[in-house]
Design a protein around this motif. Structure first.
Motif, PDB file in Angstrom:
ATOM      1  N   VAL A  11       0.830  -1.206   0.000  1.00 44.89           N
ATOM      2  CA  VAL A  11       0.000   0.000   0.000  1.00 44.89           C
ATOM      3  C   VAL A  11       0.865   1.257   0.000  1.00 44.89           C
ATOM      4  O   VAL A  11       0.713   2.147  -0.856  1.00 44.89           O
ATOM      5  N   VAL A  12       1.791   1.341   0.954  1.00 43.35           N
ATOM      6  CA  VAL A  12       2.631   2.543   1.030  1.00 43.35           C
ATOM      7  C   VAL A  12       3.584   2.630  -0.152  1.00 43.35           C
ATOM      8  O   VAL A  12       3.899   3.720  -0.641  1.00 43.35           O
ATOM      9  N   THR A  13       4.032   1.488  -0.663  1.00 42.43           N
ATOM     10  CA  THR A  13       4.911   1.493  -1.842  1.00 42.43           C
ATOM     11  C   THR A  13       4.174   2.033  -3.063  1.00 42.43           C
ATOM     12  O   THR A  13       4.717   2.868  -3.810  1.00 42.43           O
ATOM     13  N   ALA A  14       2.952   1.585  -3.265  1.00 45.22           N
ATOM     14  CA  ALA A  14       2.156   2.090  -4.388  1.00 45.22           C
ATOM     15  C   ALA A  14       1.929   3.597  -4.253  1.00 45.22           C
ATOM     16  O   ALA A  14       1.976   4.341  -5.251  1.00 45.22           O
ATOM     17  N   ALA A  15       1.698   4.059  -3.023  1.00 46.11           N
ATOM     18  CA  ALA A  15       1.485   5.489  -2.790  1.00 46.11           C
ATOM     19  C   ALA A  15       2.746   6.290  -3.120  1.00 46.11           C
ATOM     20  O   ALA A  15       2.676   7.350  -3.751  1.00 46.11           O
ATOM     21  N   LEU A  16       3.902   5.768  -2.712  1.00 46.46           N
ATOM     22  CA  LEU A  16       5.160   6.472  -2.981  1.00 46.46           C
ATOM     23  C   LEU A  16       5.487   6.485  -4.476  1.00 46.46           C
ATOM     24  O   LEU A  16       6.007   7.473  -4.995  1.00 46.46           O
ATOM     25  N   ILE A  17       5.189   5.388  -5.162  1.00 45.58           N
ATOM     26  CA  ILE A  17       5.395   5.353  -6.618  1.00 45.58           C
ATOM     27  C   ILE A  17       4.559   6.457  -7.273  1.00 45.58           C
ATOM     28  O   ILE A  17       5.051   7.215  -8.121  1.00 45.58           O
ATOM     29  N   SER A  18       3.308   6.569  -6.871  1.00 48.89           N
ATOM     30  CA  SER A  18       2.425   7.602  -7.425  1.00 48.89           C
ATOM     31  C   SER A  18       2.962   8.993  -7.121  1.00 48.89           C
ATOM     32  O   SER A  18       2.979   9.874  -7.997  1.00 48.89           O
ATOM     33  N   THR A  35      -5.876   6.504   5.287  1.00 48.92           N
ATOM     34  CA  THR A  35      -5.418   6.452   6.681  1.00 48.92           C
ATOM     35  C   THR A  35      -4.107   5.706   6.827  1.00 48.92           C
ATOM     36  O   THR A  35      -3.160   6.200   7.455  1.00 48.92           O
ATOM     37  N   ILE A  36      -4.017   4.513   6.234  1.00 47.30           N
ATOM     38  CA  ILE A  36      -2.801   3.717   6.389  1.00 47.30           C
ATOM     39  C   ILE A  36      -1.609   4.378   5.693  1.00 47.30           C
ATOM     40  O   ILE A  36      -0.484   4.378   6.204  1.00 47.30           O
ATOM     41  N   VAL A  37      -1.853   4.999   4.530  1.00 44.99           N
ATOM     42  CA  VAL A  37      -0.761   5.689   3.825  1.00 44.99           C
ATOM     43  C   VAL A  37      -0.280   6.873   4.655  1.00 44.99           C
ATOM     44  O   VAL A  37       0.932   7.090   4.813  1.00 44.99           O
ATOM     45  N   THR A  38      -1.206   7.647   5.197  1.00 48.13           N
ATOM     46  CA  THR A  38      -0.834   8.812   6.005  1.00 48.13           C
ATOM     47  C   THR A  38       0.009   8.395   7.202  1.00 48.13           C
ATOM     48  O   THR A  38       1.068   8.994   7.476  1.00 48.13           O
TER      49      THR A  38
END
Length: 382
Positions: A211-218, A251-254
Motif C-alpha cells: 500500500v505505502v509502496t504504491a502510494a510512494l510510486i504515485s 489512513t494507512i498511507v498517512t
C-alpha cells in the motif's frame, strides 16, 4: 561522516523542535535554526553534500504529499475564488515594488524585472508544517494557502519564461504554457482514475508494504512529471496526495508515510535550508540584506492578505494567510540559480538573494503563530 551528520541532524532537530514548542513557537522554527547553528554560518559541523541534498528533496516531496493526503477536497474546491485573489495579489505587489527597488539600486530594466519576479515566488512547504502545528491545515485558510501556492507557481514560471525570452534565452513561451496545461490535464486524469486503479492492482501483490509502496510510486512519478513540465515537483506530490486521499487507503498511507518522513527525511530538509546560510564576506551588505528582506516580507504579506480580505476573510485570517505565503523557499532559490546562469543576477547579488530567501523562510512560522487566532495543534511532530 554521513552517518555522523545524520545522527547529529536528527538529535539536534528533535531537541530544537521541542525547545521551540516550550518557548511557544512552532517546532519548525527550531528545526530551521538548527541548520544555521550546525552549518557553515556558526559551528561548521555539517556542510551541504549531494546525499544530504537528495534526502532533503525527498523530505519536501513527502511533506507536500502528506499535505495533499490531509486536504479536504470539498474545502479545496470552495476556496478557488479566494486562492485566485491571494495568488494574483501576492504576485502583483512584490513584482511591482521589487522591480522599483531594482531600478533604485541602479539595475538595468531586465535585471530589475527579474528581481521583482524573484520576490513574487512562494513556497508553502514550510507553511504546511506550521499549518499542521497550528491546527489550520484542514481549514478554509489552509485550503486557500495551498490553492494560492499552485496558482503562484504556475504564473511565476510563465512570467519567468517571458523574462528569459526577453533576455535572449532559448525559451518558447507558447510551448511552456502548453506543457503546463498538459501537466495539469494529465495530473487530474491520473489522480481521478489511474492512481486509485493502480493502488487497487498493486496492493494485491504478495509482498510486504504494497500500500505505502504504491502510494510512494504515485507520489514520485507525479513529482517527476511536474518537474519535467516546468512545474515545481512539490505541486505534483501535493496532487498525488489529494488523489490518494479520495481512496480508502488514505489512513494507512498517512500513518506510514508520516512515520517515514518525520523520522528522517523532513528533519534533513529543514536542516539543509539553514546550511545554505553563510555570512562570509557579506557583512558590508547587511543594510541591503535587511532592506530586501523587509521588502520581500512586507510585499508578499500585504499583497496576499489584501487578496484574502477581498475574498471575504477577516483581517486576522487574511494576515495569517498572507504570512503563510511569505516563505520563498526552494522555489525562489531555483529561480535565482536560473537568473545567475542567464546573467540576470550579478554574482554579488546572488549571495544576498540567498540570505533574503532564507530570512523569509525563517520568519514565516512565528508570523503564522502571531496571526492565526486558534493555535490548537492537530498532530505536531517535534
Amino acid at each position: 561522516m554521513l552517518f555522523f551528520q545524520l545522527a547529529l541532524i536528527l538529535l539536534a532537530s528533535k531537541a530544537a523542535g521541542s525547545l521551540s514548542v516550550r518557548l511557544k513557537q512552532p517546532a519548525v522554527l527550531g528545526k530551521l535554526l538548527v541548520g544555521i547553528i550546525l552549518g557553515p554560518a556558526l559551528l561548521g559541523l555539517i556542510h551541504e553534500t549531494e546525499v544530504l541534498e537528495a534526502l532533503s528533496q525527498i523530505g519536501v516531496i513527502l511533506l507536500m504529499f502528506l499535505a495533499g493526503l490531509e486536504t479536504d477536497l470539498e474545502e479545496f474546491k470552495q476556496s478557488g475564488r479566494s486562492s485566485t485573489y491571494v495568488g494574483f495579489l501576492g504576485i502583483i505587489l512584490p513584482l511591482g515594488l521589487g522591480y522599483l527597488a531594482g531600478v533604485l539600486l541602479g539595475m538595468p530594466v531586465l535585471e530589475a524585472l527579474f528581481l521583482g519576479l524573484l520576490l513574487s515566488a512562494t513556497s508553502v512547504s514550510i507553511s504546511v508544517q506550521s499549518l499542521k502545528e497550528l491546527g489550520k491545515l484542514k481549514s478554509k485558510e489552509g485550503a486557500t494557502v495551498l490553492g494560492a501556492a499552485v496558482i503562484d507557481d504556475v504564473v511565476v514560471i510563465i512570467l519567468l519564461a517571458f523574462v528569459m525570452s526577453l533576455a535572449g534565452g532559448d525559451v518558447h513561451l507558447g510551448m511552456l504554457i502548453l506543457k503546463k496545461v498538459l501537466f495539469f490535464g494529465a495530473a487530474i486524469l491520473l489522480g481521478w482514475k489511474v492512481i486509485p486503479w493502480f493502488m487497487r492492482k498493486f496492493t494485491v501483490l504478495r509482498v510486504s508494504e504494497t500500500v505505502v509502496t504504491a502510494a510512494l510510486i504515485s507520489c514520485f512519478l507525479l513529482s517527476h512529471l511536474a518537474e519535467y513540465t516546468g512545474v515545481a515537483a512539490i505541486i505534483g506530490a501535493y496532487i498525488a496526495g489529494i488523489s490518494i486521499s479520495r481512496t480508502f487507503y488514505k489512513t494507512i498511507v498517512t500513518e506510514k508515510v508520516e512515520t517515514m518522513a518525520y523520522a528522517l527525511f523532513v528533519p534533513v530538509f529543514f536542516t539543509t535550508i539553514g546550511l545554505k546560510v553563510n555570512f562570509s564576506g557579506l557583512w558590508s551588505e547587511i543594510p541591503l540584506i535587511i532592506g530586501l528582506s523587509l521588502l520581500a516580507i512586507a510585499t508578499k504579506l500585504i499583497g496576499a492578505a489584501l487578496g484574502a480580505k477581498a475574498s471575504g476573510f477577516g483581517w486576522r485570517s487574511a494576515l495569517g494567510i498572507g504570512s503563510a505565503m511569505v516563505s520563498r523557499g526552494e522555489v525562489a532559490l531555483i529561480i535565482a540559480a536560473i537568473g545567475q546562469e542567464a546573467q540576470l543576477i550579478p554574482d554579488g547579488l546572488f549571495a544576498i538573494i540567498v540570505i533574503v530567501v532564507l530570512v523569509t523562510t525563517l520568519v514565516t512560522p512565528p508570523m503564522m503563530k502571531l496571526f492565526f487566532a486558534d493555535p490548537k495543534p492537530e498532530n505536531a511532530h517535534n
